[in-house]
Motif scaffolding. Structure first.
Motif, PDB file in Angstrom:
ATOM      1  N   MET A  52     -86.097-125.916 100.476  1.00  0.00           N
ATOM      2  CA  MET A  52     -85.010-125.801  99.464  1.00  0.00           C
ATOM      3  C   MET A  52     -83.645-125.944 100.423  1.00  0.00           C
ATOM      4  O   MET A  52     -83.844-125.322 101.480  1.00  0.00           O
ATOM      5  CB  MET A  52     -85.358-124.518  98.759  1.00  0.00           C
ATOM      6  CG  MET A  52     -84.016-124.133  97.813  1.00  0.00           C
ATOM      7  SD  MET A  52     -84.324-122.706  97.011  1.00  0.00           S
ATOM      8  CE  MET A  52     -85.481-123.037  95.628  1.00  0.00           C
ATOM      9  N   PRO A  53     -82.795-126.487  99.699  1.00  0.00           N
ATOM     10  CA  PRO A  53     -81.580-126.470 100.657  1.00  0.00           C
ATOM     11  C   PRO A  53     -80.979-125.093 100.865  1.00  0.00           C
ATOM     12  O   PRO A  53     -81.028-124.353  99.756  1.00  0.00           O
ATOM     13  CB  PRO A  53     -80.590-127.268 100.059  1.00  0.00           C
ATOM     14  CG  PRO A  53     -81.409-128.040  98.858  1.00  0.00           C
ATOM     15  CD  PRO A  53     -82.680-127.519  98.695  1.00  0.00           C
ATOM     16  N   GLU A  54     -80.464-124.849 101.756  1.00  0.00           N
ATOM     17  CA  GLU A  54     -79.767-123.381 102.161  1.00  0.00           C
ATOM     18  C   GLU A  54     -78.930-122.934 101.071  1.00  0.00           C
ATOM     19  O   GLU A  54     -79.027-121.789 100.426  1.00  0.00           O
ATOM     20  CB  GLU A  54     -79.138-123.424 103.540  1.00  0.00           C
ATOM     21  CG  GLU A  54     -78.564-122.090 103.970  1.00  0.00           C
ATOM     22  CD  GLU A  54     -79.337-121.163 104.582  1.00  0.00           C
ATOM     23  OE1 GLU A  54     -80.137-121.692 105.469  1.00  0.00           O
ATOM     24  OE2 GLU A  54     -78.966-120.108 104.623  1.00  0.00           O
TER      25      GLU A  54
ATOM     26  N   LYS B 235     -77.596-109.747  91.569  1.00  0.00           N
ATOM     27  CA  LYS B 235     -76.911-109.377  90.278  1.00  0.00           C
ATOM     28  C   LYS B 235     -77.639-108.887  89.235  1.00  0.00           C
ATOM     29  O   LYS B 235     -77.347-107.785  88.666  1.00  0.00           O
ATOM     30  CB  LYS B 235     -75.794-110.591  89.903  1.00  0.00           C
ATOM     31  CG  LYS B 235     -74.633-110.545  90.530  1.00  0.00           C
ATOM     32  CD  LYS B 235     -73.874-111.483  89.564  1.00  0.00           C
ATOM     33  CE  LYS B 235     -73.285-112.505  90.884  1.00  0.00           C
ATOM     34  NZ  LYS B 235     -72.761-113.761  90.026  1.00  0.00           N
ATOM     35  N   ALA B 236     -78.697-109.450  89.026  1.00  0.00           N
ATOM     36  CA  ALA B 236     -79.614-109.133  88.023  1.00  0.00           C
ATOM     37  C   ALA B 236     -80.102-107.451  88.237  1.00  0.00           C
ATOM     38  O   ALA B 236     -80.171-106.597  87.431  1.00  0.00           O
ATOM     39  CB  ALA B 236     -80.730-109.900  87.973  1.00  0.00           C
TER      40      ALA B 236
ATOM     41  N   LEU C  49     -87.651-119.678  99.289  1.00  0.00           N
ATOM     42  CA  LEU C  49     -86.455-118.525  99.242  1.00  0.00           C
ATOM     43  C   LEU C  49     -86.609-118.009 100.739  1.00  0.00           C
ATOM     44  O   LEU C  49     -85.462-117.356 101.185  1.00  0.00           O
ATOM     45  CB  LEU C  49     -87.128-117.414  98.231  1.00  0.00           C
ATOM     46  CG  LEU C  49     -86.697-117.369  96.899  1.00  0.00           C
ATOM     47  CD1 LEU C  49     -87.088-115.730  96.418  1.00  0.00           C
ATOM     48  CD2 LEU C  49     -84.992-117.534  96.773  1.00  0.00           C
ATOM     49  N   LEU C  50     -87.693-117.732 101.446  1.00  0.00           N
ATOM     50  CA  LEU C  50     -87.550-116.974 102.560  1.00  0.00           C
ATOM     51  C   LEU C  50     -87.096-117.831 103.821  1.00  0.00           C
ATOM     52  O   LEU C  50     -86.403-117.459 104.819  1.00  0.00           O
ATOM     53  CB  LEU C  50     -89.052-116.412 103.142  1.00  0.00           C
ATOM     54  CG  LEU C  50     -89.698-115.539 102.385  1.00  0.00           C
ATOM     55  CD1 LEU C  50     -91.154-115.221 102.808  1.00  0.00           C
ATOM     56  CD2 LEU C  50     -88.952-114.211 102.348  1.00  0.00           C
ATOM     57  N   GLY C  51     -87.144-119.304 103.656  1.00  0.00           N
ATOM     58  CA  GLY C  51     -86.880-119.952 104.611  1.00  0.00           C
ATOM     59  C   GLY C  51     -87.806-119.965 105.943  1.00  0.00           C
ATOM     60  O   GLY C  51     -87.362-120.103 106.849  1.00  0.00           O
TER      61      GLY C  51
ATOM     62  N   ARG D  57     -80.707-121.756  97.964  1.00  0.00           N
ATOM     63  CA  ARG D  57     -81.633-120.567  98.074  1.00  0.00           C
ATOM     64  C   ARG D  57     -80.531-119.252  98.059  1.00  0.00           C
ATOM     65  O   ARG D  57     -80.812-118.362  97.339  1.00  0.00           O
ATOM     66  CB  ARG D  57     -82.129-120.532  99.546  1.00  0.00           C
ATOM     67  CG  ARG D  57     -82.761-119.213  99.850  1.00  0.00           C
ATOM     68  CD  ARG D  57     -83.003-119.180 101.539  1.00  0.00           C
ATOM     69  NE  ARG D  57     -83.575-120.581 101.891  1.00  0.00           N
ATOM     70  CZ  ARG D  57     -83.643-121.012 103.159  1.00  0.00           C
ATOM     71  NH1 ARG D  57     -82.896-120.689 104.031  1.00  0.00           N
ATOM     72  NH2 ARG D  57     -84.228-122.001 103.467  1.00  0.00           N
ATOM     73  N   GLU D  58     -79.345-119.728  98.633  1.00  0.00           N
ATOM     74  CA  GLU D  58     -78.328-118.366  98.502  1.00  0.00           C
ATOM     75  C   GLU D  58     -77.904-118.157  97.135  1.00  0.00           C
ATOM     76  O   GLU D  58     -77.732-117.075  96.760  1.00  0.00           O
ATOM     77  CB  GLU D  58     -77.220-118.729  99.428  1.00  0.00           C
ATOM     78  CG  GLU D  58     -77.583-118.319 100.753  1.00  0.00           C
ATOM     79  CD  GLU D  58     -76.636-118.882 102.020  1.00  0.00           C
ATOM     80  OE1 GLU D  58     -75.620-119.192 101.578  1.00  0.00           O
ATOM     81  OE2 GLU D  58     -77.069-118.644 102.991  1.00  0.00           O
ATOM     82  N   ARG D  59     -77.736-119.272  96.158  1.00  0.00           N
ATOM     83  CA  ARG D  59     -77.234-119.143  94.792  1.00  0.00           C
ATOM     84  C   ARG D  59     -78.233-118.519  94.188  1.00  0.00           C
ATOM     85  O   ARG D  59     -77.877-117.559  93.142  1.00  0.00           O
ATOM     86  CB  ARG D  59     -76.843-120.609  94.288  1.00  0.00           C
ATOM     87  CG  ARG D  59     -76.261-120.809  93.162  1.00  0.00           C
ATOM     88  CD  ARG D  59     -76.116-122.195  92.542  1.00  0.00           C
ATOM     89  NE  ARG D  59     -77.334-122.831  92.495  1.00  0.00           N
ATOM     90  CZ  ARG D  59     -78.112-122.597  91.356  1.00  0.00           C
ATOM     91  NH1 ARG D  59     -77.815-121.639  90.407  1.00  0.00           N
ATOM     92  NH2 ARG D  59     -79.273-123.313  91.210  1.00  0.00           N
TER      93      ARG D  59
END
Ligand code: G3P
Length: 502
Positions: A478-480, A492-493, A429-431, A483-485
Motif C-alpha cells: 500500500m502506498p505510504e 479519530k474513530a 498497514l504496518l509497512g 496507509r497514513e490516511r
C-alpha cells in the motif's frame, strides 16, 4: 509411523478462552491429532465474563481422550504433557473438596472495575508498575481474587484459615491432573497476577497486602520447563505421565514461533490479539502502555517480553457471526471483505470490554463510524476485520517506540491468520513483512516444546529454531499516503468512541 510410535509423542493441552484443545505432536513438531471442545461463556452482567472451572476440567479430559483415540496412541506413548492456557483468568477452589467456590473470572471481565478505581485513588499505580510491569486494570488476576474473597460468602475466612487455593487455569489443571498433589504455576503465568515481583521473582508481600490476598492461597512458582508432577493413574491415562511444561498461551506462542532472540516478535490472532517481543534478560519498561512481562524461565534463566494486549479480535468475528448473524462462519469474512475495494470510510471500534494497549480505557464501549446510505454488509464485515489490523498497528507503533528496535518481520499465528485478506491488509498497514509459518498452532507447539525439552525429547532451542518453517510472507503493497490516511481515520474513530461514555 512405527518409528514415531517408538519415539513417542508429546501432548499439549491448550485451554483457551473459547475452547479447550488437545494436540499431539511428534518429534518433527508435526500435528498427529487434535481435538477441540467449546466451553460455555457466562455473561452475568454487561462486561462480565465467567467460566465454570469444573466444566473446563471435564472438557480437558474429553479432548485428551479424543486426541489419543483418534491417533490410536496408547497413553504410555506420551512422553510428556505441556499445558498452555488463557492467562489471568482466576479460579479459587477448596483444597479439601477440590470444588471451585464460584465461577472463574475471565481475563476479559470488567467486574473488578470498582476495585481498580479504588486502587488508583489510593495511589498504587506506581508501586504496581514498578514491581509487576503491569498497570491497574480489571484484566489481571489480582483484583479478581479480591472480588471473589469479597463477594463469596465466607470466602475470606476460609482463605485466611488456609482452606482455599488460587490458581490461573494452568495451576487448576495441574492440580486436577495430579490428583491434588501439585499446586504450582510457572513464571509466565505468575507475571500476570499483579501479585508477583517480576524482578525479584517472588510473590510480593506489599502487593498481597494491598489486594488482601493471603499468601497460603498462592501456587508455588516454578520454571516453564520441568517435571512438576505426574498424572494420577485413575484418569484415562492409566499411567503416570509427566506434566513437564507450563506457559501462558501468549508466551507459549512466542516460544513456538522460536522468537528466541532479542527483538523477535509474534502476533497471535485469537479471541484477543497479543503481540509479544522478546527482550532477552532485560525487562524493558514501557512508557506507552505496553506490559513488561516474563516470557519464560528455563533452567534458572528468566527471559522477558514486551507485550501489547488487544482484548477483542477473533471475538469480533464471533460477534458478527453469533450476535449480528451476518456470517455463517468466521472464515466467510474473507470472501465478504474482498468483494468491496474498501470500507468507504466505515470504522468499527470493537471496544466491547474496553480497550487495552495503548489506550487502557476499561469503561468504553464499542462503536461504528462513517455509515452512509450506501454502506453494505460487505463494508461492515470488512471494517470489523480491519479493526484487528488497526489495533495491531497501534500496538506495533508503541512497541517500536519503547524498544527502540525496528521490526524485521512479524511472525503471526492463531485462527485468523488463514485469512489472506487480513494478513495482506496487516502488512500494508504496518509497512512490514508479515510471516506466516507452516504450523500455525504455535501456542500448543510452544507448550509441547517446553514439556519435551524437560524430558529430553527435544535437544534444545536450536533444534526448535531449525524446525520453524515459513509458509508465506505478506509484503506491504500500500502506498505510504494511503496507509497514513486510513490509520488517521481509525485514530479519530477510537478517540470518538472513548469520548462517548454512556
Ligand atoms: O491474556 C489473555 C490471553 O491469554 C487469552 O488468549 O487465545 O484465549 O484469546 P486467547
Amino acid at each position: 509411523t512405527e518409528h514415531a510410535q517408538e519415539q513417542g509423542f508429546v501432548l499439549a493441552i491448550d485451554q483457551g478462552t473459547t475452547s479447550s484443545r488437545a494436540i499431539i505432536f511428534d518429534r518433527q513438531g508435526h500435528i498427529v491429532s487434535t481435538a477441540q471442545q467449546e466451553i460455555k461463556q457466562y455473561y452475568p452482567k454487561p462486561g462480565w465474563v465467567e467460566h465454570d472451572a469444573s466444566e473446563i476440567w471435564v472438557s480437558v479430559l474429553g479432548v485428551v481422550a479424543s486426541a489419543l483415540s483418534q491417533a490410536e496412541i496408547a497413553p504410555d506413548r506420551i512422553k510428556a504433557i505441556g499445558i498452555t492456557n488463557q492467562r489471568e483468568t482466576a479460579v479459587v477452589w477448596d483444597r479439601h473438596t477440590g470444588r471451585p467456590i464460584h465461577h472463574a473470572i475471565v481475563w476479559q471481565s470488567r467486574q473488578t472495575q470498582d476495585i481498580c478505581e479504588e486502587l488508583k485513588r489510593q495511589g498504587h499505580e506506581d508501586l504496581i508498575r514498578r514491581k509487576t510491569g503491569l498497570l491497574i486494570d480489571p484484566y489481571f488476576s489480582g483484583t479478581k481474587i479480591k472480588w471473589l474473597l469479597d463477594h463469596v460468602e465466607g470466602a475470606r475466612e476460609r482463605a485466611e484459615s488456609g482452606d482455599l487455593l488460587f490458581g490461573t487455569i494452568d495451576s487448576w489443571l495441574v492440580w486436577k491432573l495430579s490428583g491434588g498433589k501439585a499446586h504450582v504455576t510457572d513464571y509466565s503465568n505468575a507475571s500476570r497476577t499483579l501479585l508477583y515481583n517480576i524482578f525479584e521473582l517472588a510473590w510480593d508481600d506489599e502487593l498481597l497486602g494491598v489486594l488482601g490476598v493471603p499468601r497460603s492461597m498462592l501456587p508455588e512458582v516454578r520454571s516453564s520447563s520441568e517435571v512438576y508432577a505426574h498424572t494420577v493413574e485413575h484418569h484415562f491415562f492409566g499411567k503416570r505421565v509427566p506434566i513437564a511444561g507450563i506457559a501462558g498461551d501468549q508466551q507459549a506462542a512466542l516460544f513456538g514461533q522460536a522468537c528466541f532472540e532479542r527483538g523477535m516478535a509474534k502476533n497471535t490472532y485469537g479471541t484477543g490479539c497479543f503481540m509479544l517481543m522478546n527482550t532477552g534478560s532485560e525487562a524493558v519498561r514501557s512508557s506507552h502502555g505496553l506490559l513488561t512481562t516474563i516470557a519464560w524461565g528455563i533452567g534458572g534463566q528468566v527471559e522477558y517480553a514486551l507485550e501489547g494486549s488487544v482484548f477483542v479480535a477473533g471475538s469480533a468475528m464471533q460477534w458478527l457471526r453469533d450476535g449480528l448473524r451476518m456470517l455463517k462462519t468466521s472464515a466467510d469474512s474473507e470472501a465478504y471483505a474482498s468483494r468491496v475495494p474498501s470500507t468507504e470510510g466505515v470504522y468499527v471500534v470493537p471496544a466491547f470490554v474496553g480497550m487495552g494497549t495503548p489506550y487502557w480505557d476499561s469503561d468504553m464501549r464499542g462503536a461504528v463510524f462513517g455509515l452512509t446510505r450506501g454502506t453494505t454488509k460487505e463494508h461492515f464485515i470488512r471494517a470489523t476485520l480491519e479493526s484487528l489490523a488497526y489495533q495491531s498497528k497501534d500496538v506495533l507503533d508503541v512497541m517500536t517506540l519503547d524498544s527502540g528496535l525496528e521490526l524485521q518481520g512479524l511472525r503471526v499465528d492463531g485462527g485468523a491468520v488463514r485469512n489472506d485478506f487480513l494478513m495482506q491488509f496487516q502488512s500494508d498497514l504496518l509497512g512490514a513483512d508479515v510471516e506466516r509459518p507452516v504450523v500455525n498452532e504455535t501456542t500448543a507447539l510452544g507448550a509441547a516444546y517446553l514439556a519435551g525439552l524437560a524430558v529430553g525429547y527435544w535437544s534444545g532451542k536450536q533444534e526448535i529454531a531449525d524446525g520453524w518453517k515459513l509458509e508465506r510472507t505478506f509484503k506491504p503493497a500500500m502506498p505510504e499516503g494511503e496507509r497514513e490516511r486510513l490509520h488517521a481515520g481509525w485514530k479519530k474513530a477510537v478517540q470518538a468512541a472513548m469520548a462517548f461514555k454512556p
